[in-house]
Write an enzyme that holds these catalytic residues in place. Structure first.
Site, mmCIF file in Angstrom:
data_model
loop_
_atom_site.group_PDB
_atom_site.id
_atom_site.type_symbol
_atom_site.label_atom_id
_atom_site.label_comp_id
_atom_site.label_asym_id
_atom_site.label_seq_id
_atom_site.Cartn_x
_atom_site.Cartn_y
_atom_site.Cartn_z
ATOM 1 N N ARG A 57 0.842 -1.209 0.000
ATOM 2 C CA ARG A 57 0.000 0.000 0.000
ATOM 3 C C ARG A 57 0.870 1.249 0.000
ATOM 4 O O ARG A 57 0.471 2.307 -0.474
ATOM 5 C CB ARG A 57 -0.969 0.009 1.198
ATOM 6 C CG ARG A 57 -1.751 1.320 1.315
ATOM 7 C CD ARG A 57 -2.999 1.206 2.183
ATOM 8 N NE ARG A 57 -2.794 0.558 3.444
ATOM 9 C CZ ARG A 57 -2.172 1.124 4.496
ATOM 10 N NH1 ARG A 57 -1.693 2.344 4.431
ATOM 11 N NH2 ARG A 57 -2.031 0.437 5.606
ATOM 12 N N TYR A 110 -17.038 14.540 -15.895
ATOM 13 C CA TYR A 110 -17.447 13.137 -15.750
ATOM 14 C C TYR A 110 -18.379 13.032 -14.523
ATOM 15 O O TYR A 110 -18.133 13.684 -13.498
ATOM 16 C CB TYR A 110 -16.215 12.249 -15.596
ATOM 17 C CG TYR A 110 -16.585 10.856 -15.160
ATOM 18 C CD1 TYR A 110 -17.412 10.073 -15.960
ATOM 19 C CD2 TYR A 110 -16.160 10.336 -13.947
ATOM 20 C CE1 TYR A 110 -17.811 8.810 -15.546
ATOM 21 C CE2 TYR A 110 -16.549 9.076 -13.525
ATOM 22 C CZ TYR A 110 -17.378 8.322 -14.337
ATOM 23 O OH TYR A 110 -17.769 7.076 -13.923
ATOM 24 N N ASP A 182 -7.759 17.003 -15.838
ATOM 25 C CA ASP A 182 -8.015 15.596 -16.122
ATOM 26 C C ASP A 182 -7.634 15.368 -17.586
ATOM 27 O O ASP A 182 -8.261 15.906 -18.495
ATOM 28 C CB ASP A 182 -9.503 15.304 -15.877
ATOM 29 C CG ASP A 182 -9.856 13.837 -16.060
ATOM 30 O OD1 ASP A 182 -9.160 13.160 -16.844
ATOM 31 O OD2 ASP A 182 -10.815 13.369 -15.438
ATOM 32 N N LYS A 207 -8.617 4.021 -19.180
ATOM 33 C CA LYS A 207 -8.947 4.386 -20.557
ATOM 34 C C LYS A 207 -7.739 4.187 -21.491
ATOM 35 O O LYS A 207 -7.246 3.087 -21.582
ATOM 36 C CB LYS A 207 -9.488 5.809 -20.579
ATOM 37 C CG LYS A 207 -10.522 6.098 -19.483
ATOM 38 C CD LYS A 207 -11.816 5.368 -19.738
ATOM 39 C CE LYS A 207 -12.768 5.259 -18.572
ATOM 40 N NZ LYS A 207 -12.760 6.204 -17.506
HETATM 41 N N1 LCS Z 1 -12.132 11.177 -15.637
HETATM 42 C C1 LCS Z 1 -12.795 11.014 -16.798
HETATM 43 C C2 LCS Z 1 -12.670 12.050 -17.865
HETATM 44 C C3 LCS Z 1 -13.575 9.882 -16.980
HETATM 45 O O1 LCS Z 1 -14.217 9.748 -18.141
HETATM 46 C C4 LCS Z 1 -13.667 8.924 -15.935
HETATM 47 C C5 LCS Z 1 -14.486 7.701 -16.063
HETATM 48 C C6 LCS Z 1 -12.979 9.139 -14.760
HETATM 49 C C7 LCS Z 1 -12.205 10.272 -14.641
HETATM 50 C C8 LCS Z 1 -13.030 8.182 -13.606
HETATM 51 O O2 LCS Z 1 -12.212 7.094 -13.855
HETATM 52 P P1 LCS Z 1 -12.413 5.632 -13.220
HETATM 53 O O3 LCS Z 1 -12.526 5.809 -11.743
HETATM 54 O O4 LCS Z 1 -13.654 5.069 -13.807
HETATM 55 O O5 LCS Z 1 -11.168 4.913 -13.608
HETATM 56 N N2 LCS Z 1 -15.291 7.713 -17.179
HETATM 57 C C9 LCS Z 1 -16.114 6.831 -17.571
HETATM 58 C C10 LCS Z 1 -16.926 7.032 -18.684
HETATM 59 O O6 LCS Z 1 -17.026 8.062 -19.325
HETATM 60 N N3 LCS Z 1 -17.560 5.925 -18.920
HETATM 61 O O7 LCS Z 1 -17.318 4.980 -17.964
HETATM 62 C C11 LCS Z 1 -16.385 5.504 -17.016
#
Ligand code: LCS
Length: 391
Positions: A57, A110, A182, A207
Site C-alpha cells: 500500500r 465526468y 483531467d 482508458k
Molecule cells: N475522468 C474522466 C474524464 C472519466 O471519463 C472517468 C471515467 C474518470 C475520470 C473516472 O475514472 P475511473 O474511476 O472510472 O477509472 N469515465 C467513464 C466514462 O465516461 N464511462 O465509464 C467511465
C-alpha cells in the site's frame, strides 16, 4: 531510458530490465509485504532514512515502474498510481482542499467527478462552483477568497468543450490557486497539460493508458513537492493501485502512441463522415472546422483524439435506435481503448448529474458519445451506417 521522443519513452520509461534476472518485461511483484534484513532496517525505512519497499500500500516495484513511466510521458517530476481514476481525483482534491475551502470546476465533468465535487466533499465543508471554463472572464468572476483548486477537463466529457490551459494556469497562479487537469480523454501522447502551466494532472488509466478495457486504475501527476505533501492522504486513505493492474497498464503504454495515432486518424474521418450524414443533427469533435475551439485545439493538442459526441435527428428515440442496432461497436461506457464503444451519457456515465446541471452545461438528452477503437475504419463506418439507417 527515460529520455528520447515520446514513442521511445512509451516503450522504455520506467521499464528497466529486471536487475536480478535481466527480464525485459517488468516483473509483477505480487507481494503485499517486503522482508527487512533486520529490525534496524525496518525502522530506518519507516523513518524515511533508508529507501526501499515496506508494504505494497505504501509502494510496490511494479507500481513504481508505472509511476515513472507516466511521469516521463507527461513531462512531470513524478506520479502516483491509484486504484481508479476517481481515487486519483478525490485524493488530489482532498490533498488540496480542506474544510471551508472552495473548488472551481468545469460545468461539464465526468459524472463521478461531479458527484464528488458538488455533493460528497460538501459534506466535509468544501464548497464547489461549476463554471464554463472555456469562458475566462466567468472563471475570474467565480474565484472566491477561499478558492484553492481550479479543476478542468479538456476536452470535457462528453461535450468536447476545450479549456485554454495556458490562460487558466495564468489566472490561477495570479490568485495562488492550484490547477488540476483531467487528461484522460487525450492521454499524454496528444496533450501534456504541465507544458501549458497546469500544476497537477489526473488520469483514469482505465482508458487510453491501459488501452485494452481490462484495467481500472488512475494516476496523479505533478511535482515531487506536491506528491510528497499528498502522500499521507494517498497512502493512509488507501488509494493505491495493485501490481497486476500496474503491469497491464505498463504493457498498454508501450503501444499508446501507435494506438492513439490510429484512433485519432479514424476518429477524424468518422467525425467528418457523421457530420455529412443526413440523419445526424450535429457532431462535436475538436478536429472538425465546425468545432468552435478548433484553433485552440490545434494550439494546445498534438492531435484531436478518439472521442466525439453527436446527436441523431429525432433526438433521444433516434439515438436509442442507433445504440440498439450497432453490431461491431460495443454499447458500453468507458472509452479510449482498442474497441469502439458507444454510449448515452445522460442515462449512463452522467446519470448521477442532476438534470438541471446537465441541461445547463449543454448535455442534451439526445447526445450520444462515441469512442473510436483500432478496428478497420471501413467496418466501423459500415456498422454506424446500418444502425443510422434504422433510426
Ligand atoms: N475522468 C474522466 C474524464 C472519466 O471519463 C472517468 C471515467 C474518470 C475520470 C473516472 O475514472 P475511473 O474511476 O472510472 O477509472 N469515465 C467513464 C466514462 O465516461 N464511462 O465509464 C467511465
Amino acid at each position: 531510458m527515460d529520455k528520447g521522443k515520446f514513442a521511445t519513452k512509451a516503450v522504455h520509461s520506467g521499464q528497466h530490465p529486471d536487475p536480478s534476472t535481466g527480464a525485459v518485461s517488468v516483473p509483477i511483484y505480487a507481494s503485499s509485504t517486503f522482508v527487512f534484513q533486520n529490525a534496524e532496517q525496518g525502522a530506518a525505512r519507516f523513518a524515511g532514512k533508508e529507501t526501499g519497499y515496506i508494504y505494497s500500500r505504501l509502494g510496490n516495484p511494479t507500481v513504481r515502474a508505472l509511476e515513472e513511466s507516466i511521469a516521463a510521458l507527461e513531462g512531470a517530476e513524478d506520479a502516483r498510481a491509484s486504484a481508479s481514476g476517481m481515487a486519483a481525483i478525490s485524493t488530489a482534491a482532498m490533498a488540496i482542499c480542506k474544510s471551508s475551502d472552495h473548488i472551481l470546476a468545469g460545468d461539464a465533468l465526468y459524472g463521478g467527478t461531479h458527484k464528488v465535487f458538488t455533493d460528497i466533499l460538501k459534506g466535509y465543508g468544501v464548497g464547489c462552483t461549476l463554471v464554463d471554463t472555456s469562458d475566462l472572464a466567468a472563471v475570474e468572476k467565480a474565484i472566491k477568497p477561499n478558492t484553492k483548486l481550479i479543476y478542468i477537463e479538456t476536452p470535457s466529457n462528453p461535450l468536447m468543450k476545450l479549456t485554454d490551459m495556458k490562460a487558466i494556469a495564468k489566472i490561477a497562479k495570479a490568485h495562488g490557486i492550484t490547477t488540476v487537469a483531467d487528461n484522460t480523454f487525450m492521454s499524454p501522447y496528444l496533450q501534456r497539460p504541465i507544458e501549458h502551466g497546469v500544476d497537477v494532472v489526473v488520469h483514469s488509466i482505465t482508458k487510453s493508458l491501459s488501452g485494452h478495457s481490462d484495467v481500472v486504475g488512475g494516476a496523479i501527476v505533478g511535482t515531487k513537492a506536491f506528491l510528497k505533501a499528498m502522500d499521507p492522504m494517498y497512502k493512509n486513505m488507501g488509494a493505491t493501485l495493485g501490481p497486476f493492474e500496474a503491469w497491464l497498464t505498463l504493457r498498454g503504454i508501450k503501444t499508446l502512441h501507435v494506438r492513439m495515432q490510429r484512433q485519432t486518424e479514424s476518429a477524424e474521418k468518422i467525425a467528418k463522415w457523421l457530420e455529412d450524414h443526413p440523419k445526424v443533427e450535429w457532431v462535436k469533435y475538436p478536429g472538425l472546422k465546425s468545432h468552435p475551439q478548433h484553433t485552440l485545439a490545434k494550439r494546445q493538442m498534438d492531435g484531436f483524439g478518439s472521442m466525439m459526441s453527436f446527436e441523431v435527428k429525432g433526438g433521444v428515440e433516434a439515438g436509442r435506435k442507433v445504440m440498439n442496432n450497432v453490431k461491431l461497436c460495443g454499447l458500453a461506457v468507458s472509452l479510449g481503448a482498442v474497441e469502439t464503444l458507444i454510449c448515452h451519457p445522460p442515462t449512463m456515465t452522467h446519470a448521477v448529474v442532476p438534470k438541471e446541471d446537465r441541461i445547463k452545461a449543454g448535455i442534451s438528452d439526445g447526445l450520444v458519445r462515441f469512442s473510436v477503437g483500432i478496428e478497420d475504419i471501413d467496418d466501423i463506418i459500415a456498422d454506424l451506417d446500418q444502425a443510422l439507417a434504422k433510426a
